[in-house]
Design a protein around this motif. Structure first.
Motif, short mmCIF file in Angstrom:
data_model
loop_
_atom_site.label_atom_id
_atom_site.label_comp_id
_atom_site.label_asym_id
_atom_site.label_seq_id
_atom_site.Cartn_x
_atom_site.Cartn_y
_atom_site.Cartn_z
N PHE A 173 -3.92 -62.80 97.62
CA PHE A 173 -2.99 -62.89 96.33
C PHE A 173 -4.74 -62.23 95.13
O PHE A 173 -5.25 -62.63 95.82
CB PHE A 173 -2.71 -63.75 95.60
CG PHE A 173 -1.66 -64.74 96.90
CD1 PHE A 173 0.17 -64.22 96.02
CD2 PHE A 173 -1.89 -65.37 97.53
CE1 PHE A 173 1.24 -65.13 96.81
CE2 PHE A 173 -0.27 -66.43 98.38
CZ PHE A 173 0.43 -66.47 98.30
N GLN A 174 -3.42 -61.40 94.45
CA GLN A 174 -4.42 -61.40 93.00
C GLN A 174 -3.59 -61.80 91.84
O GLN A 174 -2.62 -61.27 91.89
CB GLN A 174 -5.29 -59.49 93.07
CG GLN A 174 -6.35 -59.77 93.86
CD GLN A 174 -6.61 -58.36 93.73
OE1 GLN A 174 -5.75 -57.32 92.26
NE2 GLN A 174 -8.01 -58.07 93.52
N ILE A 175 -3.98 -62.55 90.72
CA ILE A 175 -3.73 -62.57 89.92
C ILE A 175 -4.60 -62.43 88.91
O ILE A 175 -5.81 -63.45 88.45
CB ILE A 175 -3.58 -64.18 90.24
CG1 ILE A 175 -2.78 -65.36 91.34
CG2 ILE A 175 -2.46 -65.34 88.71
CD1 ILE A 175 -3.55 -65.61 91.79
N TYR A 176 -2.92 -62.21 87.78
CA TYR A 176 -3.78 -61.16 87.08
C TYR A 176 -2.57 -62.66 85.66
O TYR A 176 -1.64 -62.84 85.69
CB TYR A 176 -2.89 -59.80 86.54
CG TYR A 176 -3.77 -58.78 87.54
CD1 TYR A 176 -4.93 -58.06 86.61
CD2 TYR A 176 -3.26 -59.14 88.56
CE1 TYR A 176 -5.56 -57.31 87.76
CE2 TYR A 176 -4.72 -58.06 89.07
CZ TYR A 176 -5.26 -57.19 88.59
OH TYR A 176 -5.96 -56.05 89.93
N THR A 177 -4.02 -62.71 84.60
CA THR A 177 -3.34 -63.61 83.06
C THR A 177 -3.81 -62.78 82.01
O THR A 177 -4.97 -62.42 82.09
CB THR A 177 -4.02 -65.08 83.48
OG1 THR A 177 -4.27 -66.07 85.05
CG2 THR A 177 -3.96 -65.65 82.08
N PHE A 178 -2.61 -62.74 81.60
CA PHE A 178 -2.27 -61.84 79.80
C PHE A 178 -1.94 -63.22 78.62
O PHE A 178 -1.34 -63.95 79.32
CB PHE A 178 -1.01 -60.91 80.21
CG PHE A 178 -2.14 -59.90 80.81
CD1 PHE A 178 -2.30 -58.46 80.81
CD2 PHE A 178 -1.67 -60.13 82.12
CE1 PHE A 178 -2.90 -57.68 81.66
CE2 PHE A 178 -1.81 -59.07 83.31
CZ PHE A 178 -2.97 -58.49 83.07
#
Length: 522
Positions: A68-73
């Motif tokens: 997985f790659q988890i991006y947070t904004f």
């Protein structure tokens, strides 16, 4: 952490918002993904307790591991960080509750039938296998027939199927049947008066049977179950009972008692064990009523409000069997059943529909409802108690103008909202429509498209319906810079409902390189 239910929508508009549209862009931001996420698949979007957005991309799958790659904004779409994660397959669901995975392959044994009302009922035992698709992140199903049986009543009579629905979760099947000795028997017409509900489990065992006897011959005009999708596999739908509407009939060549009142229809509601909750006769002004669909909501007392609606053959004084296929349906009927009682049934004619028609100021002409070409309606209930039937015309599968009919608490038509398409697509495509109501009004959200037969890009269009003045405001197309469409919504995660007066649309450019957030004030 809050999981979001996302509907198919599209991206945001670069136009500055004004009261001209009655909705406006509050903020929009773009961000360039790295190559792994761009080539991967967006698996989930969440908003955490601080209002931050988390985007989960599956970048690689192996037989026993997932990357997985988890991006947070943050709440204003500023990038906070990216995390790479790799988990063994059996541990993914324990860490990510949103990951709907029951295994690479699982099966449910159930029942189906050969649908031929003219022949005695024949049941098929089937095995439905669900195969997980790592590209689409969902299940495909395949059906295999295992064995067939011809069930009979306890006294050897034959069943004739009139309608049915299959429970994909439990494997059960609900069937509306008529009972008779056989087609060539002198008593063959008994199947139109000796009507029953029967239920079989996955192993072909009859688990329930309820008689619904009639004095006069009847056809099934409508049958549908109260659907309950499997939360872990939305493609599998179960049922908790259902509704049947019966219509008087007259069949040539059969000795059947005939009801001279062609509009003497009967509404029946039953639970999952086939106990009859409601049986009520009602006077149908147009026997040729094609009940298109049913919507329902459960009240605090456990009873339901049920709405039935669809076009009707106004002026056709024929039995349902002969009027239902009329080429022109000159009216639309709406019926409400509340707390097990028919509250109203109204009929709205072509003249009534035309009399309350309205369109946006920039539209010169919209399609008139003529009863020949009919939109397929969606349903929603407004906070006022009024209901909205909204849909779209299609020409050989290609989408065209829109129409939304608003009915008041008594079932009377009070508005006919229409508008043109904002985009042009020359290939068949089904536009998804939804309605959002906020403290500022009612908003009709349409997912139009650009593209060709192989690739389609979804364009969101927001139109405010002024339900007080009964007017349609000019639509606003999102994701545009002038006349050029730059962004399109993600087909699986297009819309994030974050408050009563704001929505966040999510998508990307055509190449999927730059993702896009757009917050809209409604």
């Amino acid at each position: 952490m809050k999981n979001l239910f996302l509907i198919t929508l599209s991206f945001c508009l670069l136009l500055s918002g004004t009261n001209y549209y009655s909705q406006s862009i509050d903020k929009e931001v773009t961000f360039e993904l790295d190559k792994k996420a761009k080539r991967g698949k967006l698996a989930n979007v969440e908003i955490d307790s601080q209002g931050n957005y988390k985007l989960y991309y599956i970048t690689k799958t192996k037989s026993k591991k997932i990357k997985f790659q988890i991006y947070t904004f943050d709440p204003n779409f500023s990038f906070l960080g990216k995390v790479d994660d790799e988990l063994e397959l059996e541990k993914v669901k324990s860490k990510y509750s949103w990951f709907n995975f029951k295994g690479e392959l699982y099966s449910v044994v159930g029942i189906s039938l050969n649908w031929n009302p003219a022949m005695p009922l024949k049941l098929k035992k089937k095995e439905t296998s669900y195969h997980y698709d790592w590209l689409l992140l969902g299940y495909h199903k395949r059906v295999k027939v295992l064995e067939k049986v011809k069930p009979r009543t306890d006294d050897g009579m034959k069943y004739f199927a009139k309608g049915y629905f299959e429970d994909d979760v439990t494997g059960d099947i609900y069937i509306i049947v008529g009972v008779a000795p056989g087609l060539v028997s002198k008593e063959a017409g008994a199947q139109y008066t000796d009507l029953r509900l029967i239920k079989f489990d996955w192993d072909l065992n009859k688990v329930a049977e309820t008689k619904i006897p009639f004095e006069y011959g009847q056809e099934v005009a409508f049958a549908k179950g109260f659907a309950e999708p499997d939360p872990e596999n939305p493609t599998a739908v179960g049922f908790s009972g259902g509704v049947v509407v019966f219509a008087p009939t007259k069949v040539k060549g059969l000795d059947i008692p005939v009801d001279e009142n062609k509009g003497n229809f009967t509404f029946v509601e039953f639970d999952k064990d086939l106990n009859i909750i409601t049986r009520e006769s009602f006077d149908n002004p147009s026997p040729g009523w094609t009940i298109e669909d049913m919507q329902w909501a459960e009240n605090s007392d456990g009873k339901k409000d049920i709405y039935l609606y669809g076009p009707a053959a106004f002026g056709k004084d024929k039995y349902y069997l002969y009027a239902k296929d009329a080429a022109k349906k000159k009216s639309i009927q709406v019926m409400k059943v509340s707390s097990s009682k028919v509250e109203y049934l109204t009929e709205t004619t072509l003249e009534d529909i035309e009399a309350v028609k309205t369109m946006p100021a920039d539209n010169k002409k919209t399609t008139d409802y003529n009863g020949k070409v009919k939109p397929s309606f969606n349903f929603t209930q407004l906070s006022s108690g009024n209901i909205l039937l909204y849909g779209q015309y299609y020409n050989e599968g290609k989408p065209s103008d829109y129409m939304a009919l608003e009915f008041d608490n008594s079932g009377k038509l009070v508005a006919n909202y229409t508008r043109n398409m904002e985009t042009k697509i020359k290939v068949p495509f089904t536009c998804v429509n939804s309605v959002s109501e906020t403290s500022n009004g009612v908003y009709w959200i349409s997912y139009e498209a650009e593209g060709d037969e192989t690739t389609k890009y979804i364009v969101p269009v927001i139109t405010k319906l002024d339900t007080k003045a009964k007017k349609v405001n000019d639509p606003m197309v999102l994701g545009k810079d002038g006349k050029k469409q730059l962004y399109y919504v993600d087909p699986s995660y297009p819309l994030l409902n974050i408050s009563q007066t704001q929505q966040v649309y999510f998508g990307s450019d055509k190449k999927g390189k730059n993702i896009w957030f757009c917050r809209v004030n409604l």
